[in-house]
Design an enzyme around this catalytic site. Sequence first.
Site: not given
Ligand code: DAT
Ligand code: MG
Length: 152
Positions: A12, A52, A118, A129, A115
């Site tokens: 990212k 997303y 991805h 994807e 974080n």
């Molecule tokens: P992952 O990236 O572990 O698959 P996800 O698909 O649930 O997680 O969410 C995608 C991204 O969205 C994640 O990497 C960071 C952001 N995200 C997820 N939960 C969040 C939150 N509670 N607050 C802010 N950003 C969040």
């Molecule tokens: Mg995800």
Amino acid sequence: MSNTERTFIMIKPDGVHRGIVGEIIKRFEQKGFKLVAMKFMQASVAHLENHYADLSKKPFFAGLVKYMASGPVVAMVWEGLNAVKTGRVMLGETNPADSKPGTIRGDYAIHVGRNICHGSDAVESAQKEIALWFKPEELTSWEPAQNPWIYE
Ligand code: DAT
Ligand code: MG
């Protein structure tokens, strides 16, 4: 289970900005996965909204897309046995605070909204994807018949 399972891994904008690109690539290389495709690119807001789409109802969606569009990303496809599941283990939990040391998010991040990397969460989403980020001709093959190894 397949030795040619593929996962979509993306560094990212914060991972790029902080200079952790090489470290993340190194981990996937040293683990034993094969790099099948990679590009350094600025993704558009529309493209990221598509990537997303499943999270479009979440309160953090707008902020997530803005952050993902804030700078270039490194989009990659890695291949190998259990690439999707193992890739997720290597990443750590979504929230870096829950990620164990030794994982990418556990070692390099502190905030869920930053974080750094991805990884696809299932084989089906990986396929979706990969198709979203790469044209079929951008995916290489390690098959000797197609890509003879230079030293052989
Ligand atoms: P992952 O990236 O572990 O698959 P996800 O698909 O649930 O997680 O969410 C995608 C991204 O969205 C994640 O990497 C960071 C952001 N995200 C997820 N939960 C969040 C939150 N509670 N607050 C802010 N950003 C969040
Ligand atoms: Mg995800």
